[in-house]
Scaffold this motif. Sequence first.
Motif, mmCIF file in Angstrom:
data_model
loop_
_atom_site.group_PDB
_atom_site.id
_atom_site.type_symbol
_atom_site.label_atom_id
_atom_site.label_comp_id
_atom_site.label_asym_id
_atom_site.label_seq_id
_atom_site.Cartn_x
_atom_site.Cartn_y
_atom_site.Cartn_z
ATOM 1 N N VAL A 172 0.876 -1.175 0.000
ATOM 2 C CA VAL A 172 0.000 0.000 0.000
ATOM 3 C C VAL A 172 0.911 1.222 0.000
ATOM 4 C CG1 VAL A 172 -1.786 1.290 1.200
ATOM 5 C CG2 VAL A 172 -1.827 -1.217 1.228
ATOM 6 N N TYR A 173 0.676 2.109 -0.937
ATOM 7 C CA TYR A 173 1.507 3.301 -1.081
ATOM 8 C C TYR A 173 0.760 4.519 -0.535
ATOM 9 C CZ TYR A 173 4.986 0.882 -3.854
ATOM 10 O OH TYR A 173 5.991 0.024 -4.255
ATOM 11 N N TYR A 174 1.478 5.276 0.290
ATOM 12 C CA TYR A 174 0.915 6.463 0.922
ATOM 13 C C TYR A 174 1.726 7.692 0.529
ATOM 14 C CZ TYR A 174 -1.112 3.043 4.172
ATOM 15 O OH TYR A 174 -1.781 1.991 4.732
ATOM 16 N N CYS A 175 1.045 8.814 0.343
ATOM 17 C CA CYS A 175 1.773 10.072 0.252
ATOM 18 C C CYS A 175 1.570 10.847 1.548
ATOM 19 C CB CYS A 175 1.359 10.895 -0.959
ATOM 20 S SG CYS A 175 -0.323 11.516 -0.973
ATOM 21 N N ALA A 176 2.535 11.682 1.849
ATOM 22 C CA ALA A 176 2.523 12.451 3.078
ATOM 23 C C ALA A 176 3.139 13.817 2.796
ATOM 24 C CB ALA A 176 3.302 11.726 4.166
ATOM 25 N N ALA A 177 2.759 14.807 3.590
ATOM 26 C CA ALA A 177 3.224 16.165 3.339
ATOM 27 C C ALA A 177 3.612 16.862 4.632
ATOM 28 C CB ALA A 177 2.132 16.963 2.628
ATOM 29 N N ARG A 178 4.509 17.789 4.498
ATOM 30 C CA ARG A 178 4.907 18.640 5.624
ATOM 31 C C ARG A 178 5.346 19.974 5.033
ATOM 32 N NH1 ARG A 178 6.666 18.309 10.939
ATOM 33 N NH2 ARG A 178 8.260 19.831 11.515
ATOM 34 N N GLN A 179 4.916 21.041 5.657
ATOM 35 C CA GLN A 179 5.253 22.372 5.140
ATOM 36 C C GLN A 179 6.750 22.603 5.149
ATOM 37 O OE1 GLN A 179 3.254 26.032 5.799
ATOM 38 N NE2 GLN A 179 1.442 25.058 6.670
ATOM 39 N N TRP A 180 7.232 23.118 4.039
ATOM 40 C CA TRP A 180 8.618 23.539 3.879
ATOM 41 C C TRP A 180 9.628 22.401 4.030
ATOM 42 C CZ3 TRP A 180 6.994 27.521 1.668
ATOM 43 C CH2 TRP A 180 6.055 28.367 2.235
ATOM 44 N N SER A 181 9.156 21.174 3.895
ATOM 45 C CA SER A 181 10.062 20.034 4.023
ATOM 46 C C SER A 181 11.048 19.965 2.863
ATOM 47 C CB SER A 181 9.254 18.736 4.086
ATOM 48 O OG SER A 181 10.103 17.617 4.045
ATOM 49 N N LEU A 182 12.274 19.556 3.174
ATOM 50 C CA LEU A 182 13.333 19.472 2.166
ATOM 51 C C LEU A 182 13.623 18.026 1.792
ATOM 52 C CD1 LEU A 182 15.708 22.235 3.527
ATOM 53 C CD2 LEU A 182 14.125 22.373 1.602
ATOM 54 N N ALA A 183 12.550 17.283 1.436
ATOM 55 C CA ALA A 183 12.696 15.903 0.958
ATOM 56 C C ALA A 183 13.258 14.982 2.035
ATOM 57 C CB ALA A 183 13.574 15.841 -0.298
ATOM 58 N N THR A 184 12.777 15.157 3.231
ATOM 59 C CA THR A 184 13.226 14.296 4.324
ATOM 60 C C THR A 184 12.525 12.934 4.273
ATOM 61 O OG1 THR A 184 11.519 15.095 5.815
ATOM 62 C CG2 THR A 184 13.596 16.301 5.795
ATOM 63 N N THR A 185 13.056 12.012 5.056
ATOM 64 C CA THR A 185 12.482 10.665 5.105
ATOM 65 C C THR A 185 11.533 10.483 6.288
ATOM 66 O OG1 THR A 185 14.309 9.825 6.437
ATOM 67 C CG2 THR A 185 14.572 9.742 4.049
ATOM 68 N N TYR A 186 11.305 11.533 7.048
ATOM 69 C CA TYR A 186 10.496 11.401 8.247
ATOM 70 C C TYR A 186 9.827 12.743 8.581
ATOM 71 C CZ TYR A 186 14.578 13.697 10.244
ATOM 72 O OH TYR A 186 15.605 14.566 10.502
ATOM 73 N N GLU A 187 9.093 12.780 9.686
ATOM 74 C CA GLU A 187 8.459 13.997 10.215
ATOM 75 C C GLU A 187 7.390 14.574 9.317
ATOM 76 O OE1 GLU A 187 11.723 15.902 13.280
ATOM 77 O OE2 GLU A 187 11.497 16.824 11.315
ATOM 78 N N TYR A 188 6.664 13.712 8.597
ATOM 79 C CA TYR A 188 5.518 14.175 7.842
ATOM 80 C C TYR A 188 4.289 14.146 8.745
ATOM 81 C CZ TYR A 188 8.396 13.913 3.702
ATOM 82 O OH TYR A 188 9.390 14.122 2.784
ATOM 83 N N ASP A 189 3.430 15.148 8.602
ATOM 84 C CA ASP A 189 2.306 15.232 9.523
ATOM 85 C C ASP A 189 0.944 15.186 8.849
ATOM 86 O OD1 ASP A 189 3.081 18.760 10.163
ATOM 87 O OD2 ASP A 189 2.457 17.714 8.348
ATOM 88 N N GLN A 190 0.899 15.139 7.530
ATOM 89 C CA GLN A 190 -0.361 14.990 6.802
ATOM 90 C C GLN A 190 -0.236 13.751 5.923
ATOM 91 O OE1 GLN A 190 -2.805 17.156 7.593
ATOM 92 N NE2 GLN A 190 -1.303 18.197 8.909
#
Length: 122
Positions: free
Chosen positions: A93-111
């Motif tokens: 199962v593939y999920y997308c996630a978003a975080r404001q101003w994120s610089l392509a990190t692998t963690y700390e997504y909150d949406q």
Amino acid sequence: QVQLVESGGGLVEAGGSLRLSCAASGRTISRYGVGWFRQPPGKQREFVAAISWNGLRTNYADSVKGRFTISRDNAKNTVYLQMNSLKPEDTAVYYCAARQWSLATTYEYDQWGQGTQVTVSS
């Protein structure tokens, strides 16, 4: 907050291709870095790819480098994951996630979206 909806999953034979879409609503996606993650059957969720909020930086898991490409179209408020040369081990199962101003990190997504199933047959 931004709402995310994934689409484009399905059943494909090994060696085939799929393009996943992550459509955003509620806010413009242009402020958000977006990541794709996947959860294979019986396993933990893992990072797949990410793109920075400005589109200048991308990041990939070693297992998908050279086969998957992440991109964004802010005019369509959508982020894509082009998946080529698919393997049975890409089934998840593939999920997308978003975080404001994120610089392509692998963690700390909150949406997070609800996910879309990708099945690769051998």
